[in-house]
Design an enzyme around this catalytic site. Structure first.
Site: not given
Length: 341
Positions: A6, A8, A195, A224, A284, A290
């Site tokens: 996962h 992006h 999500y 998730h 992710e 972050r």
């Protein structure tokens, strides 16, 4: 090998986001809309700047080897523009991801977004899926079960209108990750609510259906950590027995969950409830969260730390880190074997 299922391309340059904003602004005025060469097609230097200072750096620091890499989920924003702009947006986003995997073939494997749009038939996404898989070597796709961006005005994920897309996934032998995009509904924060709501809702829709009787080879990854599902497993087991007169565990022949759960107790519970055969390592990064946990001074999305701390057998740890991803994504397995891995 440690495979992150996962990831992006969240480190695209600002110019790419600016191009998207202009594309949406002129969605109904194609004569004045920006061309892809006006900012959507990234240079090698732009890709390197984003990747080497972002995902590649963290991948190397945190000890994973390969990331399944797709366009920014939130930026898919299928509710913006129209069907024409969604197709163009999907193509340029997927082409840039493909170029990332060409520049860093040992570190990233491509996963595509689909050109979905509110009210558009899911079948209309099949040509782009086939282009990505058959022509560009993509190993999977992200499927948005709610192209309306949080308003859920479309039909359930298990409705027969989705069947042409599921038929294509089975024919191509690629899985789909169930992944919504940004939320335009003020009631639902994108990453904090929309999500996780979608992960939970789609699982419940599947529970109420005979989807896997119709598509026994269909493989779906619910990210998730599966939303609320593993943490309310008893509720869903009971409903499955009462509503469908069948054990819930049978769905695990087709459904998999990732480890994008950002604390150790959550990952512990996930792996206690869900069999190791159905858990794929995922982080992710760089994505929903972050920052660092002030209690540990460690990044929340460094999920490898949590999996490393689990009391797993060597066999189960190997499944979560590598074996399951290669089994669920057979085209990834072929790609890795072609590289001698």
């Amino acid at each position: 090998m440690i495979i992150d299922c996962h990831g992006h391309f969240t480190t695209v340059p600002k110019s790419f986001r600016d191009w998207r904003a202009k594309q949406v602004e002129f969605a109904d005025d194609p004569a004045n809309a920006p061309r892809p060469e006006d900012g959507a097609i990234l240079t090698d230097d732009q890709i390197r700047e984003g990747i080497e200072g972002g995902q590649l750096k963290l991948q190397q620091e945190r000890g994973s080897d390969v990331t399944l890499f797709s366009p920014i989920a939130g930026l898919m924003s299928h509710h913006l523009g129209n069907e024409r702009t969604s197709l163009e947006w999907a193509r340029v986003s997927n082409d840039n991801v493909k170029r990332v995997t060409e520049l860093y073939p040992d570190n990233f494997a491509p996963v595509c977004q689909l050109p979905q749009s509110p009210g558009a038939a899911p079948a209309n996404s099949v040509p782009e899926l086939r282009r990505c898989v058959e022509e560009l070597g993509f190993v999977g796709c992200n499927i948005n079960p709610d192209p309306t961006g949080g308003y859920w005005t479309g039909k359930p994920f298990t409705d027969r209108e989705w069947y042409p897309l599921f038929e294509a996934l089975c024919d191509l032998d690629v899985p789909g990750m169930v992944h919504v995009a940004a939320s335009c509904n003020p009631n639902f924060h994108g990453t904090g609510a929309h999500y996780l709501n979608a992960d939970t809702s789609v699982f419940m829709q599947i529970l109420q259906s005979d989807l896997f009787k119709d598509f026994p080879a269909l493989r779906l990854v619910i990210p998730h950590g599966g939303g609320a599902v593993p943490y309310h497993w008893g509720r869903y087991r009971g409903m499955s027995l009462e509503m469908m007169d069948r054990p819930l565990e049978g769905l695990l022949d087709n459904i998999y969950f990732d480890t994008c759960v950002y604390h150790l107790p959550g990952v512990e519970l996930l792996t206690r409830v869900i069999p190791a055969d159905n858990v794929l390592f995922g982080s992710e990064m760089i994505g929903a969260v972050r920052g660092k946990d002030p209690n540990t001074d460690q990044y929340f999305d460094d999920t490898k730390r949590y999996v490393d701390a689990l009391p797993l057998s060597d066999a189960d740890r190997a499944k979560i880190y590598e074996g399951n991803a290669r089994r669920v994504y057979p085209r990834l397995d072929q790609r890795l074997k072609a590289q001698g891995r």
